[in-house]
Enzyme design. Structure first.
Site, PDB file in Angstrom:
ATOM      1  CE  LYS A 146      -8.860   3.304  10.125  1.00 36.09           C
ATOM      2  NZ  LYS A 146      -7.719   2.356   9.895  1.00 36.09           N
TER       3      LYS A 146
ATOM      4  CE1 TYR B 119     -11.908   3.665   6.389  1.00 34.70           C
ATOM      5  CE2 TYR B 119     -12.347   6.032   6.542  1.00 34.70           C
ATOM      6  CZ  TYR B 119     -11.447   4.979   6.473  1.00 34.70           C
ATOM      7  OH  TYR B 119     -10.091   5.227   6.514  1.00 34.70           O
TER       8      TYR B 119
ATOM      9  CB  ALA C 298      -7.389   0.349   6.570  1.00 31.43           C
TER      10      ALA C 298
ATOM     11  N   GLY D 161       0.830  -1.202   0.000  1.00 35.03           N
ATOM     12  CA  GLY D 161       0.000   0.000   0.000  1.00 35.03           C
ATOM     13  C   GLY D 161       0.859   1.243   0.000  1.00 35.03           C
TER      14      GLY D 161
ATOM     15  CB  THR E 293      -9.327   7.783   9.122  1.00 34.54           C
ATOM     16  OG1 THR E 293      -9.930   8.713   8.222  1.00 34.54           O
ATOM     17  CG2 THR E 293     -10.456   7.101   9.890  1.00 34.54           C
ATOM     18  CG  ASP E 294     -10.038  12.846   7.929  1.00 30.28           C
ATOM     19  OD1 ASP E 294      -9.657  11.789   7.391  1.00 30.28           O
ATOM     20  OD2 ASP E 294     -10.747  13.687   7.334  1.00 30.28           O
TER      21      ASP E 294
ATOM     22  CG  ASP F 261      -6.800 -12.041   6.625  1.00 28.15           C
ATOM     23  OD1 ASP F 261      -7.114 -10.929   7.083  1.00 28.15           O
ATOM     24  OD2 ASP F 261      -7.630 -12.862   6.189  1.00 28.15           O
TER      25      ASP F 261
END
Length: 295
Positions: A135, A131, A65, A17, A106-107, A41
């Site tokens: 998170k 989402y 993610a 990634g 994440t934001d 995984d």
């Protein structure tokens, strides 16, 4: 990195990634292993256990993610499995091995609050999508299960690797559409700080070096709307496409986006001694990288 971390193996999940690729470039080659999903995984506790047995990591950086924001609205089981159960599996393994877990968030854990000033790490999360909720759940599980943890929240990552599965990152998409002569309409009421994955990777390494713990916001300096971001991309690339700002209401998506998720980075800056470069400078650096890669 410091001698202490050179001697210890660093395991990076989500290998291949964009963030994992930059981390692999900046961490010591001789003591770093980046594993793609086929090799590790995170949703499979047995797979995690085997990876720990083989690599005996002292530091684990979780970049794996499920970040298909719109798909998560209907594939919520998958989203929570990857974004919550996966980090829990890693947290438990790190706790058992006395290893440090660095978890990338994440934001999107924000968005439902009314504040319009940069959000600190202590601001109350208020996700507005599946989402974001998945998170946030991952953050809570990491805090509860891994005594030694570092949670890094970032925003709108773009880089040279790992974006093809999502159809390319925002910068590449805008460049492609502009060169096709398309009329572009971009939302101008969602405020955040899209961030260059290379810069975020550098800051993560710095935080590990400093033995930082807890939650940190890691984004480029400043803020913008997606329209302003697109306008800056074209200015830096020397393009003049037809570009118009629109409200989010004119660009409906299955998942709601945060209207304001600008992250305050004072805590990171205090540890590193400097912020990340301004988001405009980061865009220009990324375009140079793209040109060099094309050559």
């Amino acid at each position: 990195m410091s001698e202490r971390h050179n001697a210890a193996r660093v395991l990076v999940t989500g290998g291949g990634g964009q963030l994992a690729s930059y981390l692999a470039q900046q961490l010591p080659v001789e003591s770093t292993v980046a594993l793609a999903r086929a090799e590790l995984d995170v949703t499979d506790a047995g797979s995690v256990e085997r990876a720990f047995t083989e690599h005996t990591p002292a530091v684990v950086i979780n970049t794996a993610a499920f970040n298909h924001v719109d798909q998560a609205e209907t594939e919520f089981d998958h989203a929570f499995r990857v974004n919550a159960q996966g980090p829990l599996n890693l947290a438990r393994a790190c706790a058992a091995a006395s290893a440090m877990l660095v978890h990338v968030s994440t934001d999107y854990v924000f968005g439902g609050q009314s504040a319009r000033t940069p959000l600190s790490e202590d601001a109350l999360p208020a996700p507005v999508s599946v989402y974001g909720a998945s998170k946030l759940a991952g953050e809570h599980l990491v805090r509860g299960a891994a005594p030694r943890h570092l949670i890094v929240r970032t925003c709108g990552l773009y880089g040279s690797r790992g974006s093809a599965v999502k159809g390319g990152n925002f910068v590449r998409t805008m460049l492609r559409l502009a060169r096709q002569g398309r009329d572009l309409r971009v939302v101008d009421d969602q405020h955040c700080t899209p961030s260059y994955a290379r810069d975020v990777a550098e800051a993560i390494v710095d935080l590990i070096e400093a033995d930082a713990r807890g939650t940190f916001h890691v984004v480029n300096d400043g803020s913008c709307t997606w329209f302003e971001f697109a306008r800056e991309i074209f200015a830096a690339a020397g393009l003049q496409p037809s570009l118009a700002p629109i409200p989010t209401a004119e660009y409906p998506t299955p998942a709601k986006r945060p209207p304001y998720s600008v992250l305050a980075t004072d805590r990171m800056t205090a540890v590193r001694g400097r912020p990340l470069r301004d988001w405009r400078d980061a865009v220009r650096a990324y375009l140079i990288e793209l040109a060099d890669t094309a050559d």
